[in-house]
Design an enzyme around this catalytic site. Structure first.
Site, PDB file in Angstrom:
ATOM      1  CB  ILE A  90      39.780  27.940  37.436  1.00  0.00           C
ATOM      2  CG1 ILE A  90      40.596  28.972  36.662  1.00  0.00           C
ATOM      3  CG2 ILE A  90      40.688  27.065  38.282  1.00  0.00           C
ATOM      4  CD1 ILE A  90      41.413  29.885  37.529  1.00  0.00           C
ATOM      5  CB  THR A 146      35.695  32.804  43.500  1.00  0.00           C
ATOM      6  OG1 THR A 146      36.256  33.114  44.798  1.00  0.00           O
ATOM      7  CG2 THR A 146      34.721  31.655  43.665  1.00  0.00           C
ATOM      8  N   GLY A 160      40.414  36.062  25.028  1.00  0.00           N
ATOM      9  CA  GLY A 160      40.078  35.781  26.430  1.00  0.00           C
ATOM     10  C   GLY A 160      41.287  35.805  27.353  1.00  0.00           C
ATOM     11  CG  ASP A 189      46.646  39.898  38.189  1.00  0.00           C
ATOM     12  OD1 ASP A 189      45.963  39.539  39.165  1.00  0.00           O
ATOM     13  OD2 ASP A 189      47.162  39.113  37.359  1.00  0.00           O
ATOM     14  CE  LYS A 200      49.368  36.578  38.656  1.00  0.00           C
ATOM     15  NZ  LYS A 200      49.405  36.494  37.211  1.00  0.00           N
TER      16      LYS A 200
END
Ligand code: ADP
Ligand code: ASP
Ligand code: MG
Length: 816
Positions: free
Chosen positions: A474, A554, A663, A677, A681
Site C-alpha cells: 500500500i 502498516t 495474493g 478481520d 471492520k
C-alpha cells in the site's frame, strides 16, 4: 550622492571585499559616495568574546586576539596589499593599542562598558582602513573616514545616542572638501571627550543612515546577504520571499519586531529626510532587493511581513482594585520607565481587570519588583495581586499597511494558529492597525511563523507535509500515486504534497524539503538512521512543519498505539491500519477527543471497504439526522472472492489455494477465514453508528471446522481443509438446490453484531457479487424500503492507496 553600507558577510573575506569593489566600480558613480562598512563577518562577536575572556583572566583571550590579528593580516595579503607600508603601520599600531588595553583588562579583571566599546568597535576601524587601501589599489579615488571624528554621541556606552546637531555639521564639513569614495567605519562614534562609543549591535546600518541624512543623499543602500527585507526571517521560514517595496513605517515595525536585516534606529534619519532606503544582496547584485520609501506599497498582499521576537517574558498585573480606577497604567508604566525598562507590547482586558505587558526576559525580575514596589499598598490591601511572570514566550508580529480597514486578517491569523494547535497567550493590535502582535509559547515559534506565512502569503498554494510509515504494497503504491498526480494537484488544486519522512521496518529518512519519490528505496537502504518509532515521532514533531500528516500504511499495533500521542502534537493522521479503531472503546474515544482538542484530522475511511466510501456515507447519514436500523455487509475481499468463485465443479480447498496464490489472503488464510478481520471492520462500523461496543461483543459463527483451526502449519491447514471439502460441498449443494448462494455476512441489527455464513436468494442485493467485491447495505429510517447500498472492489493496494491519497488531499481543503 549616495551612501552604501556593506554588512559583515559582505566583507567577510578577501574574495567578498573584491566583490564589493566590483559592485562599486560597476555603478559608475559620480560625485561623492559614502561607503560604510561593518567589521569582517564575525569579528565583533570575537572581539567581545576576547574581552570577556581577558576580564575573566582566561588566558585563551590571547589566542583569540592572535586569531583576529592573523585573520586581518591574511586578508590584507590576499588583497595584494602586503607592500602597503602605511597600512601595515596602521595595523601594527591598532593591534598594539588593543593589546595594551586588553592586558589592562586582564590585570584589573574588570571590563567596563566603556572599555568594551573601545575593544568591540575596532572591528570596523580595521575593516574600513583595509578596504579603503584596497579601493585605492583598484584605482578608485578613496579616502578613509574614522566615524569617531564626525559622529558625536552621549556616554551611553554600548548603545550611545547621537547628538545630531554636532554630527550633521561635522559630516557636512567633511564631505564639502571631498570628491570620490569615502570608506567609513560603521558602528562606532565618540563622545565630546573623545571616548569611543558604539551605536548598539547591528549599528552600522544606523551609521549609513546618519551619514546619508546629513549629506542629503539621494539614496541609502544597505547591502547584506539576502535579497532585501523578506516576508519573514528566512532562517526560520524557508519559503520567505523578498518584499519589493514598503513604507518606512512598515520597515520600522518589521525591524522593531526582530527583523535583523535592518537595525531599528536606521529608519528614522532616512524618514526625516525622505531618503529612500534600498536593501540589496551583495551576493546577487542583480536582484532589485527592497525599496523603502514614503510611497504606500502596491497592495500585492494584505500583509507585508511577519517578524518575531524570540525571547520575551509576559508580566501581568491584576486585581479587583484596578477596575475603574484612573491612573493605574500610568503608575505602572511610569515605574518601568524610571527603571529604564523597555515595554515591547501591552494588552489590557476590556474589563480593566488585568494588564499584561511583554519585556525582555533579562528585565523581568527588575520589572516585577519595581511594579510591586509601586503598588505595595494595594498589594498589601489585597486589591491587587502580586505580579505574575510567564517566561519562555515569543511574540509574533504581522505587519502591513494594507491591513488597515481590511477586515479578516486577524481572523485568518488566529484560524491558522488554531488549526495548527498553537495556543495564543495574549494578543495586541496597535491602534495604527499596522501591526497585530501575538504572544505564543516559544516552543511553537517556528511552526507558528511557518503556518502564518503559509496562510497569509502562500494561501494560494497549500503545502501538506506527509510522514509515511510502511513502504510495503500500500505504501509504495501511495508513493507512486502521489508522484504521478503531484504536478496536477499543484496546478489544478494549488496543493503541494511533500513527503517529508518515510520509514520501513528497518530504516527511516527525513527531509523538510521533500524526499525523492523516485529514489526513496535507495535512500532508505543507504540511510544511517535505523527505524525506531519513538525517534521517528520525535523527529516528526521536531521538524515542526505546518500541516503535517502522519500516514500509517502498516498493520502494526505498536504504531497504532502511538496515534493519541501523535494527534496530541497537532499532527493529523490518515490510516488504513484498522488496529487503533478496533482496539478498546476507551482508546477509540480518546483518539477522537484528542483530534478534536488539537484541531487536527484523524481519517480512516480505508479501514473498511478499502477505497469505497463506507465510513463517510455512514457519517453523512448520521449527521443529516438519519438513524441506522441495520447494516449488512460483505466486508472481506478475500472471503468475497472465495464464495463468489466457489461454484459447481470446484472444491473449497482449491478456491482457498487459488485466493492465496493470487495474493488475496493473508499468509495464513485462517486470519481471513476465522472472521477476525471482518469482525474488526464491523466493530468500527458499529462504533461509528454510535454503539459502545468491544470486539468480544461480536458473535462470530465459525466457518472452519475445528480441525482446520487447530492445524499447526499452513500446509497442515490445507491438508485438513482438503479433508473437509465434502462438508463445504454439502453446504453449497444445500443452498444451490434452493436457488441460493453462500455469503459470509457481517450484520449489525439494532445494536447486535454478528458474523455468519448465510444463504442468500436472487432477490437479495448480495446475490450478485463478483471478484473481490465488498458490499455494504444500510437500512435506515430514511432508507427503509430499499436500503442504501455501497458496492465495489473492497480490497487491493491500488484502491486502498487511492483512498488514503484522497484523504490526504481532503486535509488540504481543511486548511484552506
Ligand atoms: P549584515 O551583516 O549585512 O548587517 P545581518 O546579519 O545583520 O546582516 O542581517 C541580515 C540577516 O537578517 C539575514 O541573513 C537574515 O538571516 C536575517 N533576517 C531576519 N529577518 C529577516 C527578514 N524579515 N528579511 C530578511 N532578513 C532577515
Ligand atoms: N559589527 C557590528 C555588529 O556586529 C555592527 C554591524 O555589523 O552592524 O554588531
Ligand atoms: Mg546588520
Amino acid at each position: 550622492m549616495i551612501v552604501l553600507k556593506f554588512g559583515g558577510t559582505s566583507v567577510a573575506t578577501a574574495q567578498r571585499i573584491k566583490g564589493v569593489a566590483d559592485i562599486i566600480t560597476s555603478m559608475n558613480l559620480r560625485g561623492n559616495t559614502g561607503v560604510v562598512v561593518s567589521a569582517f563577518g564575525g569579528v565583533t562577536d570575537e572581539l567581545i568574546r576576547m574581552s570577556r575572556l581577558a576580564a575573566a583572566r582566561d588566558d585563551e583571550y590571547i589566542i583569540v586576539f592572535r586569531d583576529i590579528r592573523d585573520r586581518h593580516l591574511k586578508t590584507v595579503k590576499e588583497l595584494g596589499l602586503h607592500h602597503d607600508k602605511k597600512l601595515h603601520h596602521f595595523l601594527e599600531e591598532t593591534f598594539s593599542a588593543l593589546h595594551d588595553i586588553l592586558h589592562g583588562v586582564y590585570l584589573v579583571k574588570e571590563l567596563s562598558l566603556r572599555t568594551l566599546d573601545f575593544l568591540s568597535g575596532h572591528g570596523e576601524v580595521l575593516s574600513a582602513r583595509i578596504i579603503a587601501s584596497y579601493f585605492q589599489s583598484r584605482k578608485l579615488t578613496a579616502d578613509y573616514l574614522d566615524a569617531r571624528t564626525v559622529i558625536r554621541t552621549d556616554e551611553t556606552f554600548g548603545s550611545a545616542r547621537v547628538d545630531f546637531s554636532i554630527t550633521n555639521r561635522n559630516i557636512r564639513e567633511y564631505f564639502r572638501k571631498r570628491r570620490g569614495v569615502v570608506v567609513i567605519t560603521g558602528f562606532v562614534a565618540s563622545t565630546g571627550m573623545g571616548e569611543m562609543t558604539t551605536l548598539g549591535r547591528g549599528g552600522s546600518d544606523y551609521t549609513a543612515a546618519i551619514v546619508g541624512a546629513a549629506i542629503d543623499a539621494e539614496e541609502i543602500q544597505i547591502w547584506t546577504d539576502v535579497d532585501g527585507v523578506m516576508t519573514a526571517d528566512p532562517r526560520k521560514v524557508r519559503k520567505a520571499f523578498s518584499i519589493r517595496s514598503m513604507t518606512y513605517e512598515e520597515a520600522m515595525e518589521m525591524s522593531h519586531f526582530g527583523a535583523k536585516v535592518i537595525h531599528p534606529p536606521t529608519i528614522q534619519p532616512a524618514l526625516d529626510k525622505k531618503i529612500p532606503l534600498v536593501i540589496k544582496n551583495s551576493f546577487r547584485p542583480e536582484h532589485a532587493g527592497t525599496y523603502i520609501s514614503i510611497k504606500p506599497s502596491d497592495p500585492e498582499f494584505l500583509v507585508k511581513g511577519i517578524s518575531s521576537i524570540d525571547k520575551i517574558s509576559l508580566l501581568t498585573l491584576q486585581g479587583s482594585g484596578m477596575v475603574g480606577v484612573a491612573g493605574i497604567s500610568a503608575r505602572l508604566f511610569n515605574s518601568l520607565s524610571l527603571a529604564r525598562i523597555n515595554v515591547i507590547l501591552i494588552t489590557q482586558g476590556s474589563s480593566e481587570h488585568t494588564i499584561s505587558f511583554a519585556v525582555k526576559p533579562e528585565d523581568a525580575i527588575l520589572a516585577k519588583s519595581k511594579i510591586e514596589e509601586a503598588f505595595a499598598l494595594e498589594i498589601r490591601a489585597k486589591l491587587i495581586e502580586r505580579v505574575r511572570v510567564e517566561n519562555d514566550l515569543s511574540i509574533i508580529a504581522v505587519i502591513g499597511e494594507n491591513m488597515r480597514n481590511t477586515p479578516g486578517v486577524s481572523g485568518r491569523m488566529f484560524q491558522s494558529l488554531g488549526k495548527n494547535g498553537i495556543s495564543v497567550v495574549a494578543t495586541a493590535q496597535g491602534s495604527s492597525e499596522l501591526n497585530i502582535s501575538t504572544v505564543i509559547h516559544r516552543k511553537d515559534l517556528d511552526k507558528a511563523l511557518n503556518s502564518l506565512h503559509q496562510a497569509l502569503f502562500l494561501s494560494d498554494v497549500k503545502t501538506l507535509s506527509v510522514f509515511l510509515i510502511g513502504t510495503g504494497l500500500i505504501g509504495s503504491t501511495l508513493i507512486r500515486q502521489i508522484s504521478k498526480h503531484r504536478q496536477h494537484l499543484r496546478e489544478a488544486r494549488s496543493l503541494e504534497i511533500v513527503v517529508t519522512g518515510m520509514a520501513n521496518s528497518k530504516k527511516m529518512i527525513f527531509d523538510a524539503d521533500g524526499l525523492s519519490l523516485q529514489k526513496y528505496k535507495e535512500l532508505l537502504d543507504s540511510s544511517s538512521e535505523k527505524m525506531d518509532l519513538e525517534s521517528y515521532i520525535r523527529k516528526m514533531h521536531g521538524m515542526n512543519l505546518s500541516q503535517s500528516i502522519f500516514v500509517d500504511c502498516t498493520s502494526d499495533e505498536r504504531i497504532a498505539a502511538s496515534y493519541a500521542h501523535i494527534l496530541s502534537q497537532s499532527i493529523s493522521i490518515v490510516t488504513p491500519n484498522k488496529v487503533a479503531n478496533s482496539g478498546s472503546y476507551a482508546q477509540y474515544v480518546k483518539l477522537r477527543d484528542e483530534a478534536k482538542r488539537r484541531n487536527v484530522r484523524f481519517m480512516y475511511e480505508t479501514n473498511v471497504g478499502a477505497g469505497l466510501p463506507v465510513i463517510n456515507t455512514l457519517n453523512d447519514l448520521l449527521s443529516s439526522g438519519d438513524r441506522i436500523l441495520k447494516i449488512e455487509a460483505v466486508l472481506s475481499g478475500t472471503l468475497s472472492f472465495i464464495f463468489n468463485n466457489f461454484l459447481k465443479g470446484t472444491s473449497f480447498s482449491d478456491i482457498v489455494m487459488e485466493a492465496k496464490r493470487r495474493g488475496f489472503t493473508e499468509p495464513d488464510p485462517r486470519t481471513d477465514l476465522s472472521g477476525k478481520d471482518v469482525a474488526r471492520k464491523l466493530l468500527i462500523l458499529a462504533r461509528e453508528a454510535g454503539y459502545k461496543m468491544e470486539l468480544k461483543d461480536i458473535d462470530i459463527s465459525q466457518l472452519l471446522p475445528a480441525s482446520c483451526l487447530k492445524a499447526k502449519s499452513v500446509n497442515d491447514f490445507f491438508t485438513e481443509l482438503k479433508k473437509n471439502d465434502g462438508y463445504f460441498e454439502q453446504l453449497r449443494n444445500k443452498s444451490s438446490s434452493k436457488g441460493k448462494v453462500l455469503r459470509y455476512i457481517a450484520k449489525l441489527d439494532r445494536g447486535k453484531a454478528s458474523i455468519s455464513l448465510e444463504e442468500v436468494g436472487q432477490a437479495h442485493p448480495f446475490f450478485n457479487l463478483s471478484g473481490s467485491d465488498n458490499i455494504i447495505s444500510f437500512t435506515t429510517e430514511r432508507y427503509h424500503e430499499r436500503p442504501l447500498v455501497v458496492k465495489g472492489p473492497g480490497a487491493g493496494a491500488e484502491v486502498t492507496a487511492a483512498g488514503v491519497f484522497a484523504e490526504i488531499i481532503s486535509i488540504g481543503k481543511y486548511f484552506e
